[in-house]
Design a protein around this motif. Structure first.
Motif, PDB file in Angstrom:
ATOM      1  N   SER A 199      -8.378  14.024  18.360  1.00  0.00           N
ATOM      2  CA  SER A 199      -9.644  14.659  17.989  1.00  0.00           C
ATOM      3  C   SER A 199     -10.714  14.310  19.003  1.00  0.00           C
ATOM      4  N   MET A 200     -11.657  15.221  19.160  1.00  0.00           N
ATOM      5  CA  MET A 200     -12.812  14.950  20.007  1.00  0.00           C
ATOM      6  C   MET A 200     -13.958  14.335  19.210  1.00  0.00           C
ATOM      7  N   ASP A 201     -13.981  14.580  17.871  1.00  0.00           N
ATOM      8  CA  ASP A 201     -15.150  14.181  17.082  1.00  0.00           C
ATOM      9  C   ASP A 201     -14.803  13.387  15.815  1.00  0.00           C
ATOM     10  N   ASN A 202     -13.547  12.997  15.659  1.00  0.00           N
ATOM     11  CA  ASN A 202     -13.099  12.273  14.463  1.00  0.00           C
ATOM     12  C   ASN A 202     -13.250  13.124  13.206  1.00  0.00           C
ATOM     13  N   SER A 203     -13.259  14.454  13.406  1.00  0.00           N
ATOM     14  CA  SER A 203     -13.397  15.359  12.277  1.00  0.00           C
ATOM     15  C   SER A 203     -12.324  16.437  12.306  1.00  0.00           C
ATOM     16  N   LYS A 204     -12.266  17.171  13.404  1.00  0.00           N
ATOM     17  CA  LYS A 204     -11.250  18.195  13.577  1.00  0.00           C
ATOM     18  C   LYS A 204     -10.075  17.593  14.342  1.00  0.00           C
ATOM     19  N   TRP A 205      -8.896  17.652  13.717  1.00  0.00           N
ATOM     20  CA  TRP A 205      -7.728  16.977  14.284  1.00  0.00           C
ATOM     21  C   TRP A 205      -6.674  17.991  14.732  1.00  0.00           C
TER      22      TRP A 205
ATOM     23  N   THR B  99       0.850  -1.186   0.000  1.00  0.00           N
ATOM     24  CA  THR B  99       0.000   0.000   0.000  1.00  0.00           C
ATOM     25  C   THR B  99       0.889   1.240   0.000  1.00  0.00           C
ATOM     26  N   PRO B 100       0.643   2.217  -0.859  1.00  0.00           N
ATOM     27  CA  PRO B 100       1.464   3.438  -0.876  1.00  0.00           C
ATOM     28  C   PRO B 100       1.334   4.209   0.440  1.00  0.00           C
ATOM     29  N   LEU B 101       2.411   4.842   0.830  1.00  0.00           N
ATOM     30  CA  LEU B 101       2.388   5.751   1.971  1.00  0.00           C
ATOM     31  C   LEU B 101       1.596   7.006   1.591  1.00  0.00           C
ATOM     32  N   PRO B 102       1.044   7.744   2.579  1.00  0.00           N
ATOM     33  CA  PRO B 102       1.131   7.520   4.033  1.00  0.00           C
ATOM     34  C   PRO B 102       0.106   6.502   4.537  1.00  0.00           C
ATOM     35  N   TYR B 103       0.365   5.984   5.736  1.00  0.00           N
ATOM     36  CA  TYR B 103      -0.574   5.067   6.398  1.00  0.00           C
ATOM     37  C   TYR B 103      -1.232   5.806   7.563  1.00  0.00           C
ATOM     38  N   GLU B 104      -2.510   5.518   7.778  1.00  0.00           N
ATOM     39  CA  GLU B 104      -3.223   6.119   8.898  1.00  0.00           C
ATOM     40  C   GLU B 104      -4.101   5.077   9.569  1.00  0.00           C
ATOM     41  N   ILE B 105      -4.063   5.066  10.898  1.00  0.00           N
ATOM     42  CA  ILE B 105      -4.951   4.202  11.678  1.00  0.00           C
ATOM     43  C   ILE B 105      -5.645   5.078  12.720  1.00  0.00           C
ATOM     44  N   VAL B 106      -6.966   5.081  12.702  1.00  0.00           N
ATOM     45  CA  VAL B 106      -7.753   5.879  13.633  1.00  0.00           C
ATOM     46  C   VAL B 106      -8.330   4.969  14.710  1.00  0.00           C
ATOM     47  N   ILE B 107      -8.117   5.380  15.974  1.00  0.00           N
ATOM     48  CA  ILE B 107      -8.549   4.587  17.130  1.00  0.00           C
ATOM     49  C   ILE B 107      -9.586   5.374  17.918  1.00  0.00           C
ATOM     50  N   ASP B 108     -10.674   4.713  18.276  1.00  0.00           N
ATOM     51  CA  ASP B 108     -11.698   5.299  19.135  1.00  0.00           C
ATOM     52  C   ASP B 108     -11.484   4.779  20.544  1.00  0.00           C
ATOM     53  N   MET B 109     -11.154   5.680  21.494  1.00  0.00           N
ATOM     54  CA  MET B 109     -10.917   5.269  22.882  1.00  0.00           C
ATOM     55  C   MET B 109     -12.218   5.182  23.678  1.00  0.00           C
TER      56      MET B 109
ATOM     57  N   CYS C 286      -8.763  14.413  24.234  1.00  0.00           N
ATOM     58  CA  CYS C 286      -9.337  13.912  22.986  1.00  0.00           C
ATOM     59  C   CYS C 286      -9.987  12.541  23.217  1.00  0.00           C
ATOM     60  N   ARG C 287     -10.779  12.115  22.238  1.00  0.00           N
ATOM     61  CA  ARG C 287     -11.386  10.783  22.262  1.00  0.00           C
ATOM     62  C   ARG C 287     -10.742   9.884  21.212  1.00  0.00           C
ATOM     63  N   TYR C 288     -10.336  10.481  20.103  1.00  0.00           N
ATOM     64  CA  TYR C 288      -9.785   9.697  18.996  1.00  0.00           C
ATOM     65  C   TYR C 288      -8.283   9.969  18.860  1.00  0.00           C
ATOM     66  N   ILE C 289      -7.553   8.916  18.579  1.00  0.00           N
ATOM     67  CA  ILE C 289      -6.121   9.011  18.318  1.00  0.00           C
ATOM     68  C   ILE C 289      -5.862   8.507  16.907  1.00  0.00           C
ATOM     69  N   LYS C 290      -5.060   9.261  16.163  1.00  0.00           N
ATOM     70  CA  LYS C 290      -4.679   8.832  14.822  1.00  0.00           C
ATOM     71  C   LYS C 290      -3.165   8.598  14.780  1.00  0.00           C
ATOM     72  N   LEU C 291      -2.783   7.392  14.402  1.00  0.00           N
ATOM     73  CA  LEU C 291      -1.382   7.059  14.156  1.00  0.00           C
ATOM     74  C   LEU C 291      -1.119   7.230  12.665  1.00  0.00           C
ATOM     75  N   ILE C 292      -0.092   8.020  12.332  1.00  0.00           N
ATOM     76  CA  ILE C 292       0.234   8.299  10.942  1.00  0.00           C
ATOM     77  C   ILE C 292       1.665   7.853  10.656  1.00  0.00           C
ATOM     78  N   ILE C 293       1.830   7.091   9.579  1.00  0.00           N
ATOM     79  CA  ILE C 293       3.151   6.769   9.057  1.00  0.00           C
ATOM     80  C   ILE C 293       3.314   7.617   7.799  1.00  0.00           C
ATOM     81  N   PRO C 294       4.010   8.750   7.894  1.00  0.00           N
ATOM     82  CA  PRO C 294       4.038   9.691   6.769  1.00  0.00           C
ATOM     83  C   PRO C 294       4.963   9.229   5.635  1.00  0.00           C
ATOM     84  N   ASP C 295       4.748   9.827   4.496  1.00  0.00           N
ATOM     85  CA  ASP C 295       5.588   9.543   3.333  1.00  0.00           C
ATOM     86  C   ASP C 295       6.779  10.497   3.354  1.00  0.00           C
ATOM     87  N   GLU C 296       7.560  10.397   4.402  1.00  0.00           N
ATOM     88  CA  GLU C 296       8.701  11.297   4.593  1.00  0.00           C
ATOM     89  C   GLU C 296       9.592  10.707   5.676  1.00  0.00           C
TER      90      GLU C 296
END
Length: 451
Positions: free
Chosen positions: A392-398, A352-362, A422-432
């Motif tokens: 993010s608090m709403d999975n919209s504004k980060w 899968t091409p970079l970047p990678y993102e995984i969004v977690i709901d706590m 926050c409620r949501y955490i996003k792990l990002i593997i950037p293309d850099e």
């Protein structure tokens, strides 16, 4: 029969007597105190910067002379203004210094009288910063005074016979004396001192108000690639003011930390906001606050791991559903609490091409202090080098929580992210940052407090 002990004893005695005679003879023959000349030198030879403050008060500076050699002579060293030295300086260095006008200074002690016993003495020059500032302005060196020493007796070192006084005048400031960056051990320290000072004779009664600006945190983070948050105001008690009375040069107040400081990574920046100064009961605007100096208190409190038994994966750009076998590869294994499983980017059938993102709901709001990653490690092929987190608090504004280096080690990596809620955490593997299309992590944990 020869008594060996007696011979050795006599030989030793003769050696000692001979040594004493030799020492006496050497001392007498090498006594040069009445033969070698004294050598005199200007102790601060060359350019000497002088900083003074415009407080309508004259300043003094000492002109040190030292005596070397073996002579025990008396001597007079006289300092004289030498404009030719200034001409040579400007020509050689390409400068354009001007000779300090005579009404700006006085050689109050131009002569230094040495007796036989003296080794280090000083002459004296008095100068008027207010007059100099009227000619040159503040915070610049435009006028200098070249002085050359002359000796009435004895030798003067021709390589060390002059001093060039360079005059800089500053507007009188009130500053923070203990400025800089300081780590705080929050387990033992609850009071954070702030010391204000004036570097001159204080003729005023001064009241300072302090400020704690987010801009200082942003500036530090940008310069040092850190992600500190501004310490919330409910986490400390700030002093209402700090006062410096007439005749005092320093004064100290304290910020008091809360006993239940929330886990996180904080900066408390302190800077002088404004001052009120009076002299003889009358307000004056002569003094100014130092707006460049600040103190940055860094407070790092590690949080406990938040229970993640109810967490879920909202979305994942990539995962490996089959190639790693049953119980591995999928994004859910990033938060399953099992250190023997892991998430892996897709590789079976293509990357899968970079970047990678995984969004977690706590599933609940969390005050995030740190984020912890446990790499796959164990000698695996995992050339991941950079990770980024958002909250993010709403999975919209980060909100950006920070970018950090990654190492494929066996021990957890604990990241001092920007402390936030926050409620949501996003792990990002950037293309850099050297990342490639291979990434694997065993566990992600959040340290902090569930709200």
């Amino acid at each position: 029969m020869v008594n060996k002990n007696a011979v050795m004893k006599n030989t030793k005695l003769l050696y000692i007597l001979g040594l004493l005679v030799s020492m006496y003879s050497c001392e007498k023959n090498n006594d040069l105190s009445d033969k070698a000349d004294s050598i005199y030198s200007v102790a601060e030879n060359g350019m000497k910067p002088l900083l003074a403050y415009d407080i309508d008060e004259k300043y003094k500076t000492e002109l040190w002379v030292q005596k070397g050699g073996f002579g025990n002579d008396n001597n007079q060293i006289i300092f004289q203004v030498a404009p030719d030295i200034l001409d040579s300086l400007n020509k050689e260095d390409g400068t354009s210094y001007q000779l300090l006008p005579e009404d700006c200074y006085s050689l109050t002690m131009p002569e230094v009288g040495f007796t036989k016993e003296d080794r280090l003495l000083a002459g004296e020059l008095t100068y008027d910063p207010t007059k100099i500032a009227s000619l040159s302005g503040y915070n610049t060196v435009r006028y200098v005074l070249p002085l050359q020493a002359k000796a009435t007796n004895g030798k003067l070192n021709p390589e060390r016979d002059r001093i060039i006084l360079a005059f800089e005048v500053a507007q009188p400031i009130v500053t923070i004396a203990n400025g800089g960056f300081q780590h705080v051990d929050i387990n033992t320290i609850k009071l954070l001192p702030v010391e204000i000072a004036v570097p001159f004779t204080n003729k005023w009664n001064i009241i300072c108000k302090l400020k704690n600006d987010q801009s200082l945190v942003d500036e530090y983070n940008a310069s040092n690639n850190t992600f500190f948050a501004l310490l919330p105001t409910d986490q400390y008690v700030a002093p209402a003011k700090i006062e410096l009375k007439e005749g005092e040069n320093t004064s100290v107040v304290n910020y008091q930390l809360s006993d239940d400081l929330l886990p996180g990574n904080y900066l408390l920046p302190v800077q002088i906001d404004e001052i009120d100064a009076t002299i003889g009961g009358k307000p004056t605007d002569v003094l100014i606050p130092d707006t460049k100096t600040s103190i940055l208190y860094a407070l790092i409190k590690e949080g406990n791991k938040v229970d993640k038994s109810a967490w879920s994966i909202v979305s994942a750009t990539t995962e490996e559903p089959t190639g790693e076998g049953v119980g591995n590869g999928k994004a859910i294994h990033l938060i399953d609490g099992n250190n023997e499983t892991f998430w892996h980017s897709k590789w079976s059938g293509g990357n899968t091409p970079l970047p990678y993102e995984i969004v977690i709901d706590m599933k609940q709001n969390v005050h995030v202090a740190q984020i912890e990653l446990l790499p796959r490690g164990r000698g695996s092929n995992n050339p991941l080098q950079l990770v980024r987190f958002e909250g993010s608090m709403d999975n919209s504004k980060w909100e950006n929580l920070g970018s950090f280096a990654f190492a494929n080690q066996d021990k957890p990596l604990v990241y001092a992210v920007k402390s936030t809620k926050c409620r949501y955490i996003k792990l990002i593997i950037p293309d850099e940052g050297g990342n490639q299309r291979v990434a694997a992590i065993r566990e992600l944990d959040v340290r902090g407090v569930a709200l």
